[in-house]
Design a protein around this motif. Structure first.
Motif, short mmCIF file in Angstrom:
data_model
loop_
_atom_site.label_atom_id
_atom_site.label_comp_id
_atom_site.label_asym_id
_atom_site.label_seq_id
_atom_site.Cartn_x
_atom_site.Cartn_y
_atom_site.Cartn_z
N VAL A 84 2.32 -8.08 8.63
CA VAL A 84 2.39 -6.65 8.48
C VAL A 84 1.38 -6.21 7.42
N GLU A 85 0.52 -5.26 7.77
CA GLU A 85 -0.45 -4.72 6.83
C GLU A 85 -0.12 -3.25 6.62
N ARG A 86 -0.23 -2.81 5.36
CA ARG A 86 0.19 -1.44 5.07
C ARG A 86 -0.63 -0.88 3.93
N LEU A 87 -1.02 0.39 4.08
CA LEU A 87 -1.64 1.18 3.01
C LEU A 87 -0.61 2.23 2.60
N ARG A 88 -0.41 2.41 1.28
CA ARG A 88 0.66 3.31 0.83
C ARG A 88 0.20 4.09 -0.40
N ILE A 89 0.50 5.36 -0.42
CA ILE A 89 0.23 6.21 -1.58
C ILE A 89 1.57 6.70 -2.11
N THR A 90 1.86 6.39 -3.37
CA THR A 90 3.14 6.77 -3.97
C THR A 90 3.05 8.17 -4.56
N ASN A 91 4.19 8.68 -5.01
CA ASN A 91 4.25 10.03 -5.56
C ASN A 91 3.41 10.22 -6.81
N ASP A 92 3.20 9.13 -7.58
CA ASP A 92 2.41 9.27 -8.80
C ASP A 92 0.91 9.09 -8.57
N GLY A 93 0.50 9.01 -7.30
CA GLY A 93 -0.92 8.91 -6.98
C GLY A 93 -1.44 7.51 -6.91
N THR A 94 -0.55 6.52 -6.91
CA THR A 94 -0.99 5.12 -6.82
C THR A 94 -1.21 4.73 -5.36
N PHE A 95 -2.35 4.07 -5.11
CA PHE A 95 -2.70 3.62 -3.76
C PHE A 95 -2.53 2.09 -3.72
N THR A 96 -1.70 1.60 -2.80
CA THR A 96 -1.43 0.17 -2.73
C THR A 96 -1.83 -0.40 -1.37
N VAL A 97 -2.19 -1.69 -1.40
CA VAL A 97 -2.53 -2.42 -0.18
C VAL A 97 -1.56 -3.58 -0.06
N GLN A 98 -0.89 -3.68 1.09
CA GLN A 98 0.08 -4.74 1.32
C GLN A 98 -0.31 -5.55 2.55
N THR A 99 -0.13 -6.88 2.46
CA THR A 99 -0.29 -7.75 3.62
C THR A 99 0.85 -8.76 3.61
N GLY A 100 1.34 -9.12 4.78
CA GLY A 100 2.42 -10.09 4.87
C GLY A 100 3.67 -9.65 4.14
N GLY A 101 3.86 -8.35 3.99
CA GLY A 101 5.02 -7.83 3.31
C GLY A 101 4.94 -7.86 1.80
N SER A 102 3.80 -8.23 1.24
CA SER A 102 3.64 -8.29 -0.22
C SER A 102 2.45 -7.45 -0.65
N GLU A 103 2.58 -6.83 -1.81
CA GLU A 103 1.48 -6.05 -2.35
C GLU A 103 0.37 -6.97 -2.83
N ARG A 104 -0.88 -6.67 -2.46
CA ARG A 104 -2.03 -7.49 -2.84
C ARG A 104 -2.92 -6.80 -3.85
N ALA A 105 -2.99 -5.47 -3.79
CA ALA A 105 -3.85 -4.73 -4.71
C ALA A 105 -3.36 -3.30 -4.79
N ARG A 106 -3.72 -2.63 -5.89
CA ARG A 106 -3.40 -1.22 -6.04
C ARG A 106 -4.47 -0.53 -6.88
N ILE A 107 -4.66 0.73 -6.58
CA ILE A 107 -5.46 1.60 -7.45
C ILE A 107 -4.49 2.59 -8.06
N ASP A 108 -4.35 2.54 -9.41
CA ASP A 108 -3.34 3.38 -10.04
C ASP A 108 -3.87 4.79 -10.25
N SER A 109 -3.05 5.64 -10.82
CA SER A 109 -3.40 7.06 -10.98
C SER A 109 -4.56 7.27 -11.95
#
Length: 260
Positions: free
Chosen positions: A1-26
């Motif tokens: 499973v691959e996923r791109l996600r933006i949280t409410n505080d403006g953090t952008f995360t990249v997930q693969t295999g159900g685990s977060e691999r990288a993020r760009i914080d606010s």
């Protein structure tokens, strides 16, 4: 499973295999292996932060099948944009130190800095493929043999070395062991050379001819915490002894034995 996600505080995360691999914080920091910025020292201001449980590894590689001498393996550039133009003012580079083959890949490291009044970085230090440290030169030149550290220049400012200790006197120590492996403390034997300061002059062919030297030799039986020694002053290409101070403090000129 691959996923791109933006949280409410403006953090952008990249997930693969159900685990977060990288993020760009606010704050625009790219975090790899982290969910929050490191806060020790000045790391909180770093735009790229990497952490792993085994210690992070960042690899730079050249995947060409034909890497020749001086070929670039990887470079880290430090740039300045003062005045509206970027210049490389500091560089750490790795290059091939000879043509590469599948079973032979000699390489070197180069370090560059920029002097006042200039915008182009100049190589200051090199570690070659034989592990020799070269300062002020890009190739090793034998001077009465090879050396692990060589400083070369055209003035006293570029080919000198200073040892300064504030509050007391600095030391320059030459040590020797009778053992052939690193860390060995095998006792020396009488007549073994402990260390030598050699003066070599160019003769029109090379700089490998002995002109003069000051050397220390074991001058008797070695025992625990006791290494008797003599100092020998020699001149000429044959290293002819001219003066000796033996382990008893006697000064011998033109002879190696008292009473001759």
């Amino acid at each position: 499973v691959e996923r791109l996600r933006i949280t409410n505080d403006g953090t952008f995360t990249v997930q693969t295999g159900g685990s977060e691999r990288a993020r760009i914080d606010s704050s625009g920091r790219l975090l790899i292996g982290l969910t929050a910025s490191q806060t020790t020292d000045s790391n909180a201001h770093s735009k790229l932060q990497v952490a792993t449980s085994a210690g992070p590894n960042i690899g730079l590689g050249n995947n060409s099948t034909d890497i020749n001498n001086n070929g670039r393996l990887g470079i880290i550039n430090f740039n300045s944009n003062h005045g509206g133009t970027y210049h490389e003012v500091g560089v750490i580079a790795s290059r091939a130190d000879a043509d590469h083959a599948s079973n032979s890949k000699p390489s070197r490291l180069e370090f560059y800095t920029t002097s006042s009044g200039n915008t182009q970085a100049t190589e200051r230090l090199r570690i070659d493929s034989d592990g020799r440290i070269l300062i002020g030169t890009t190739s090793h030149q034998a001077a009465y043999g090879t050396a692990a550290l060589q400083i070369a220049g055209t003035s006293s400012a570029t080919s000198s070395m200073s040892l300064i200790r504030h509050g007391n006197s600095p030391y320059l120590t030459l040590g020797s062991s009778g053992g052939s492996s690193l860390g060995a403390v095998t006792a020396l034997s009488s007549g073994d050379r402990i260390g030598q300061l050699t003066f070599a002059g160019a003769d029109g062919t090379d700089i490998s001819t002995h002109a003069a030297s000051i050397a220390a030799y074991v001058d008797g039986s070695v025992s625990s915490n006791n290494v008797p020694a003599r100092i020998v002053f020699a001149t000429g290409p044959s290293e002819t002894e001219r003066l000796r101070i033996d382990s008893s403090g006697r000064v011998l000129i033109g002879t190696t034995t008292e009473g001759e």
